[in-house]
Design a protein around this motif. Structure first.
Motif, PDB file in Angstrom:
ATOM      1  N   GLY A  61       0.761  -1.167   0.208  1.00  0.00           N
ATOM      2  CA  GLY A  61       0.067  -0.006   0.040  1.00  0.00           C
ATOM      3  C   GLY A  61       0.972   1.211  -0.109  1.00  0.00           C
ATOM      4  N   ALA A  62       0.389   2.026   0.989  1.00  0.00           N
ATOM      5  CA  ALA A  62       0.989   3.355   0.639  1.00  0.00           C
ATOM      6  C   ALA A  62       1.409   4.074   2.315  1.00  0.00           C
ATOM      7  CB  ALA A  62       0.231   4.506  -0.149  1.00  0.00           C
ATOM      8  N   VAL A  63       2.285   5.098   2.233  1.00  0.00           N
ATOM      9  CA  VAL A  63       2.549   5.797   3.196  1.00  0.00           C
ATOM     10  C   VAL A  63       2.356   7.258   3.414  1.00  0.00           C
ATOM     11  CG1 VAL A  63       3.728   3.976   4.554  1.00  0.00           C
ATOM     12  CG2 VAL A  63       4.967   5.808   3.126  1.00  0.00           C
ATOM     13  N   PRO A  64       2.399   8.317   4.311  1.00  0.00           N
ATOM     14  CA  PRO A  64       2.517   9.604   3.728  1.00  0.00           C
ATOM     15  C   PRO A  64       3.745   9.607   3.189  1.00  0.00           C
ATOM     16  CG  PRO A  64       1.913   9.116   6.129  1.00  0.00           C
ATOM     17  CD  PRO A  64       2.298   7.997   5.429  1.00  0.00           C
ATOM     18  N   HIS A 113      -0.836  -5.244  -2.218  1.00  0.00           N
ATOM     19  CA  HIS A 113       0.544  -5.037  -2.826  1.00  0.00           C
ATOM     20  C   HIS A 113       0.578  -5.245  -4.360  1.00  0.00           C
ATOM     21  CE1 HIS A 113       4.809  -4.778  -2.673  1.00  0.00           C
ATOM     22  NE2 HIS A 113       4.849  -5.805  -3.238  1.00  0.00           N
ATOM     23  N   MET A 114      -0.212  -6.246  -4.741  1.00  0.00           N
ATOM     24  CA  MET A 114      -0.168  -6.734  -6.310  1.00  0.00           C
ATOM     25  C   MET A 114      -1.118  -5.421  -7.158  1.00  0.00           C
ATOM     26  SD  MET A 114      -0.488 -10.558  -6.054  1.00  0.00           S
ATOM     27  CE  MET A 114      -0.275 -10.862  -7.860  1.00  0.00           C
ATOM     28  N   LEU A 115      -1.947  -4.870  -6.627  1.00  0.00           N
ATOM     29  CA  LEU A 115      -2.952  -4.301  -7.195  1.00  0.00           C
ATOM     30  C   LEU A 115      -2.467  -3.371  -8.131  1.00  0.00           C
ATOM     31  CD1 LEU A 115      -5.876  -3.445  -7.963  1.00  0.00           C
ATOM     32  CD2 LEU A 115      -5.930  -2.086  -5.632  1.00  0.00           C
ATOM     33  N   PRO A 116      -1.535  -2.422  -7.673  1.00  0.00           N
ATOM     34  CA  PRO A 116      -0.782  -1.325  -8.512  1.00  0.00           C
ATOM     35  C   PRO A 116      -0.262  -1.826  -9.835  1.00  0.00           C
ATOM     36  CG  PRO A 116      -0.456  -0.830  -6.255  1.00  0.00           C
ATOM     37  CD  PRO A 116      -1.020  -1.931  -6.224  1.00  0.00           C
ATOM     38  N   SER A 117       0.368  -3.049  -9.594  1.00  0.00           N
ATOM     39  CA  SER A 117       1.033  -3.717 -11.089  1.00  0.00           C
ATOM     40  C   SER A 117      -0.087  -3.960 -11.750  1.00  0.00           C
ATOM     41  CB  SER A 117       1.923  -4.721 -10.471  1.00  0.00           C
ATOM     42  OG  SER A 117       2.877  -4.497  -9.548  1.00  0.00           O
ATOM     43  N   VAL A 118      -1.211  -4.686 -11.403  1.00  0.00           N
ATOM     44  CA  VAL A 118      -2.183  -4.976 -12.169  1.00  0.00           C
ATOM     45  C   VAL A 118      -2.779  -3.859 -12.930  1.00  0.00           C
ATOM     46  CG1 VAL A 118      -4.627  -6.020 -12.215  1.00  0.00           C
ATOM     47  CG2 VAL A 118      -2.827  -7.009 -10.792  1.00  0.00           C
ATOM     48  N   ILE A 119      -3.053  -2.791 -12.096  1.00  0.00           N
ATOM     49  CA  ILE A 119      -3.384  -1.458 -12.767  1.00  0.00           C
ATOM     50  C   ILE A 119      -2.650  -1.069 -13.856  1.00  0.00           C
ATOM     51  CG2 ILE A 119      -3.770   0.902 -12.372  1.00  0.00           C
ATOM     52  CD1 ILE A 119      -4.993   0.284  -9.667  1.00  0.00           C
ATOM     53  N   LEU A 120      -1.396  -1.301 -13.816  1.00  0.00           N
ATOM     54  CA  LEU A 120      -0.202  -0.688 -14.838  1.00  0.00           C
ATOM     55  C   LEU A 120      -0.592  -1.638 -16.124  1.00  0.00           C
ATOM     56  CD1 LEU A 120       3.120  -0.092 -12.932  1.00  0.00           C
ATOM     57  CD2 LEU A 120       1.534   1.426 -13.764  1.00  0.00           C
ATOM     58  N   ILE A 121      -0.806  -2.970 -15.870  1.00  0.00           N
ATOM     59  CA  ILE A 121      -0.758  -3.907 -16.859  1.00  0.00           C
ATOM     60  C   ILE A 121      -2.212  -3.674 -17.764  1.00  0.00           C
ATOM     61  CG2 ILE A 121      -1.213  -6.406 -17.734  1.00  0.00           C
ATOM     62  CD1 ILE A 121       0.450  -7.176 -15.358  1.00  0.00           C
ATOM     63  N   CYS A 145       0.388   4.564  -4.633  1.00  0.00           N
ATOM     64  CA  CYS A 145       0.717   3.296  -3.990  1.00  0.00           C
ATOM     65  C   CYS A 145       2.175   3.051  -4.230  1.00  0.00           C
ATOM     66  CB  CYS A 145      -0.039   2.115  -4.337  1.00  0.00           C
ATOM     67  SG  CYS A 145      -1.655   2.094  -4.017  1.00  0.00           S
ATOM     68  N   PHE A 146       2.805   3.172  -5.334  1.00  0.00           N
ATOM     69  CA  PHE A 146       4.215   3.060  -5.756  1.00  0.00           C
ATOM     70  C   PHE A 146       5.020   3.924  -5.034  1.00  0.00           C
ATOM     71  CE2 PHE A 146       2.507   1.100  -9.680  1.00  0.00           C
ATOM     72  CZ  PHE A 146       2.826  -0.096  -9.670  1.00  0.00           C
ATOM     73  N   VAL A 147       4.402   5.463  -4.885  1.00  0.00           N
ATOM     74  CA  VAL A 147       5.457   6.480  -4.217  1.00  0.00           C
ATOM     75  C   VAL A 147       5.687   5.997  -2.770  1.00  0.00           C
ATOM     76  CG1 VAL A 147       5.444   8.675  -3.530  1.00  0.00           C
ATOM     77  CG2 VAL A 147       4.948   8.254  -5.868  1.00  0.00           C
ATOM     78  N   ALA A 148       4.401   5.723  -2.266  1.00  0.00           N
ATOM     79  CA  ALA A 148       4.261   5.292  -0.735  1.00  0.00           C
ATOM     80  C   ALA A 148       5.297   4.075  -0.259  1.00  0.00           C
ATOM     81  CB  ALA A 148       2.834   5.250  -0.343  1.00  0.00           C
ATOM     82  N   GLN A 203       8.302   1.737 -10.863  1.00  0.00           N
ATOM     83  CA  GLN A 203       6.896   1.496 -10.943  1.00  0.00           C
ATOM     84  C   GLN A 203       6.054   2.832 -11.182  1.00  0.00           C
ATOM     85  OE1 GLN A 203       8.675  -0.370  -9.033  1.00  0.00           O
ATOM     86  NE2 GLN A 203       8.015  -2.265  -8.639  1.00  0.00           N
ATOM     87  N   ALA A 204       6.517   3.816 -10.117  1.00  0.00           N
ATOM     88  CA  ALA A 204       5.918   4.974 -10.202  1.00  0.00           C
ATOM     89  C   ALA A 204       6.011   5.863 -11.644  1.00  0.00           C
ATOM     90  CB  ALA A 204       6.201   5.860  -8.945  1.00  0.00           C
ATOM     91  N   GLY A 205       7.273   5.667 -11.914  1.00  0.00           N
ATOM     92  CA  GLY A 205       7.602   6.147 -13.272  1.00  0.00           C
ATOM     93  C   GLY A 205       6.907   5.768 -14.427  1.00  0.00           C
ATOM     94  N   ILE A 206       6.617   4.362 -14.370  1.00  0.00           N
ATOM     95  CA  ILE A 206       6.090   3.741 -15.376  1.00  0.00           C
ATOM     96  C   ILE A 206       4.453   4.234 -15.459  1.00  0.00           C
ATOM     97  CG2 ILE A 206       5.130   1.578 -16.227  1.00  0.00           C
ATOM     98  CD1 ILE A 206       7.771   0.157 -15.330  1.00  0.00           C
ATOM     99  N   ALA A 207       3.785   4.456 -14.172  1.00  0.00           N
ATOM    100  CA  ALA A 207       2.555   4.890 -14.327  1.00  0.00           C
ATOM    101  C   ALA A 207       2.204   6.189 -14.742  1.00  0.00           C
ATOM    102  CB  ALA A 207       2.144   5.029 -12.645  1.00  0.00           C
TER     103      ALA A 207
END
Length: 493
Positions: free
Chosen positions: A12-15, A183-191, A244-247, A253-257
Motif C-alpha cells: 500500500g502506501a504511506v505519507p 500489494h499486487m493491485l498497482p501492478s495489475v493496474i499498470l498492466i 501506492c508506488f510512491v508510498a 513503477q511510479a515512473g511507469i505509471a
C-alpha cells in the motif's frame, strides 16, 4: 498497537514524509478493520482541528495570500478582454468586484480549522471557483438576475463546504482486501492500463500539438466501453497506482505509471492527459515538503502565483511575450477563470431556457422528460462561442438542473456525496489520499459530479479507498520510523 503479521511485505502506501498522525485519522486493527476504541472517539460526525495556534494561523495566512493572488490574476484576465461578449472590463465596477472578494474571503478560514480529507482537497478548489465567479459577475455582459445568482452561489458554497469539510467520521469496513492482493493491485493496474493504451491506439492515435488538439479530438471516435476505460484508467486508477508506488518507494513503477498516463494523450487529446504526469510529480514533491493541508493550498497557490508574476513581467516587457502568455493562459485562465466563467454562461442560458431536471444523467433520461436531445456541453457550444463547455456540479447539478433558488439544496446533496468519499478514505494517510485523488479537483471543476463519479472513475476510487487494508499502512509507517531511528542512532555512534 502490535501487529500479528510483522513479517508481511510493505504494502500500500504511506505519507510522503511522515507517519499518519493519530489525531488526524482512524487507526486500524491488524486485520484492516477499524479500531473500536477509535470508532468511539470518532462518533461525532462534525470534526474540527482542535484549538487555535501557529498551524491554523499559518494555514489561514497562506490561504488568504492565495485569495489575493487569485484576485490579481482575475484582474489581469479581465483587463485583457479574454472573453469578449461575456465579460467586459469596466473600471467603474472594479470596487464592487473587490468588495465581493473581500466579503467572501473570510470563508477561507474554514480551511484553517478543517482536518484534511478528500472534501478538503476538492472544497478548496471549489472555494476559489466561487470566488472567481463573484469577481467576474461584476463585469458580466450577459442578461440575467445577477443578484439572485450571487446569493445562490454563496449559499451553495456554504451548503457544499460544511459536509465536504467536516463530515469525516470513518465507515466500518465490511470488506477488506488481503494485504498481498493490495500489494499486487498497482501492478495489475499498470498492466490493464497498458492494454487500454494499446487498444485505444488502434482507434485513435494522433501525435499533434495543443494548437491542433481540438480539431483532431472532434474527429476521434472510441467505442463506449473503451471511452469509459480510458477516462477511468487515466483519471483514477493510474493516480491510485502512482500513490501506492510512491508510498511504498517503488519509484521505477511510479515512473511507469506516469509514462502510461502520458501515453493516453495521443488517444484522448486533452490537456489533462498531457499535463497529468507533471501535475502528479508536482503534488508528490509538495507532499514531501509539507503536510497535506498546506500541500493542498500550495498546489493551487504556486502555479497561479507563477502565472501572475509572468503576466506582470510580460506587461513590463522584461519577459518574452509568447511563453509568458502561454503559461498564463494555460494555468491561470484554465484553473481560475474558466470554471468560474461556466457559472456565468450557465446562469445566463438557463435563465431563459428550460431546466434539465438532471436529465443530463443518461440513466435518468430514459425515465425523465428532457427538453434537450444532446449533451449539455453541446448545447453550450452552440449557444456561446466557447467550444464544448462542460461545467462543475454547481453549474450542472445546480443551476442547470434545479435553477438558482434550489441550487443550494443540490449543492448540499453533492457535498454529502463528497463527504462519503471522506468517510470511505478515513484511516488512510492524508498524503496518500491527496496523491491518489490528485487529478480529481481538476476533473470536478470541469464536469458534473455524476460524470466524475461514473465516467471519470471517482466512484471506483471511493471503493478502492474503502477496501484498502489500513494495517498495511501502519506496517510501512512503522518500518519507515524504525529505519529513521536506526539512521539517527548510527549517526550518534
Amino acid at each position: 498497537m502490535k501487529h500479528k503479521h510483522n513479517s508481511c511485505r510493505p504494502t500500500g502506501a504511506v505519507p510522503c514524509h511522515a507517519p499518519v498522525e493519530p489525531d488526524d485519522h482512524q487507526r486500524s486493527s491488524p486485520d484492516g478493520k477499524p479500531d473500536t476504541a477509535v470508532m468511539r472517539m470518532n462518533d461525532r460526525v462534525i470534526q474540527l482541528e482542535p484549538g487555535f495556534g501557529w498551524p491554523q494561523a499559518r494555514l489561514g495566512m497562506l490561504a488568504y495570500a492565495h485569495v489575493v493572488v487569485c484576485a490579481v490574476s482575475l484582474y489581469c484576465i479581465t483587463i485583457t478582454n479574454s472573453f469578449p461578449g461575456i465579460i467586459g472590463f469596466d473600471k467603474s465596477h472594479l470596487a464592487a468586484a473587490i468588495l465581493n472578494v473581500v466579503a467572501f474571503s473570510p470563508v477561507v478560514i474554514l480551511f484553517a480549522f478543517g482536518r484534511f480529507s478528500f472534501g478538503y482537497l476538492v472544497g478548496f478548489y471549489f472555494y476559489i471557483m466561487v470566488l472567481g465567479y463573484l469577481w467576474l459577475a461584476e463585469f458580466s455582459l450577459l442578461d440575467y438576475d445577477h443578484r439572485l445568482a450571487l446569493a445562490s452561489i454563496v449559499l451553495s458554497a456554504f451548503a457544499f463546504l460544511v459536509p465536504a469539510l467536516f463530515v469525516i467520521s470513518p465507515v466500518q469496513q465490511a470488506v477488506v482486501m488481503p494485504a498481498r492482493a493490495f500489494h499486487m493491485l498497482p501492478s495489475v493496474i499498470l498492466i490493464a492500463s497498458a492494454a487500454i493504451v494499446g487498444i485505444g491506439s488502434l482507434y485513435n492515435l494522433q501525435l499533434v500539438g495543443l494548437s491542433e488538439m481540438y480539431k483532431y479530438r472532434a474527429e476521434a471516435e472510441l467505442p463506449g466501453f473503451l471511452r469509459y476505460a480510458v477516462w477511468i484508467a487515466s483519471n483514477a486508477l493510474l493516480p491510485f497506482a502512482f500513490a501506492c508506488f510512491v508510498a511504498s518507494k517503488r519509484f521505477w513503477q511510479a515512473g511507469i505509471a506516469l509514462l502510461l498516463m502520458l501515453l493516453f494523450y495521443p488517444i484522448m487529446l486533452t490537456k489533462m492527459a498531457l499535463f497529468a504526469p507533471v501535475w502528479l510529480l508536482f503534488l508528490a514533491l509538495i507532499c514531501k515538503l509539507a503536510e497535506a493541508r498546506v500541500a493542498t493550498i500550495l498546489s493551487f497557490f504556486l502555479p497561479v502565483l507563477i502565472g501572475t508574476i509572468l503576466f506582470l513581467l510580460v506587461k513590463a516587457e522584461v519577459f518574452p511575450l509568447t511563453p509568458g502568455l502561454v503559461y498564463f493562459g494555460t494555468v491561470n485562465t484554465r484553473m481560475v477563470a474558466i470554471p468560474s466563467l461556466a457559472l456565468e454562461v450557465y446562469n445566463n442560458y438557463f435563465s431563459a431556457h428550460p431546466l434539465t431536471h438532471f436529465c443530463q444523467i443518461n440513466a435518468l433520461k430514459a425515465v425523465v422528460a428532457c427538453a434537450y436531445n444532446e449533451p449539455i456541453w453541446a448545447v453550450m457550444a452552440k449557444a456561446y462561442d466557447l467550444g464544448a463547455f462542460n461545467a462543475s456540479l454547481f453549474a450542472t447539478e445546480g443551476v442547470a438542473s434545479v435553477g438558482l433558488v434550489f441550487a443550494p439544496l443540490s449543492a448540499l446533496g453533492c457535498g454529502l456525496i463528497i463527504a462519503l468519499g471522506n468517510r470511505l478514505s478515513a484511516g488512510l494517510p492524508s498524503q496518500f489520499v491527496l496523491l491518489s485523488a490528485g487529478l480529481l479537483p481538476q476533473v470536478l471543476l470541469n464536469v458534473p459530479l455524476s460524470t466524475a463519479l461514473l465516467t471519470n472513475g471517482t466512484g471506483l476510487l471511493f471503493l478502492l479507498w474503502y477496501i484498502a487494508p489500513r494495517s498495511a499502512f501502519d506496517q510501512v509507517s512503522a518500518a519507515t520510523a524504525a529505519e529513521s531511528g536506526n539512521r539517527q542512532a548510527a549517526r550518534a555512534d
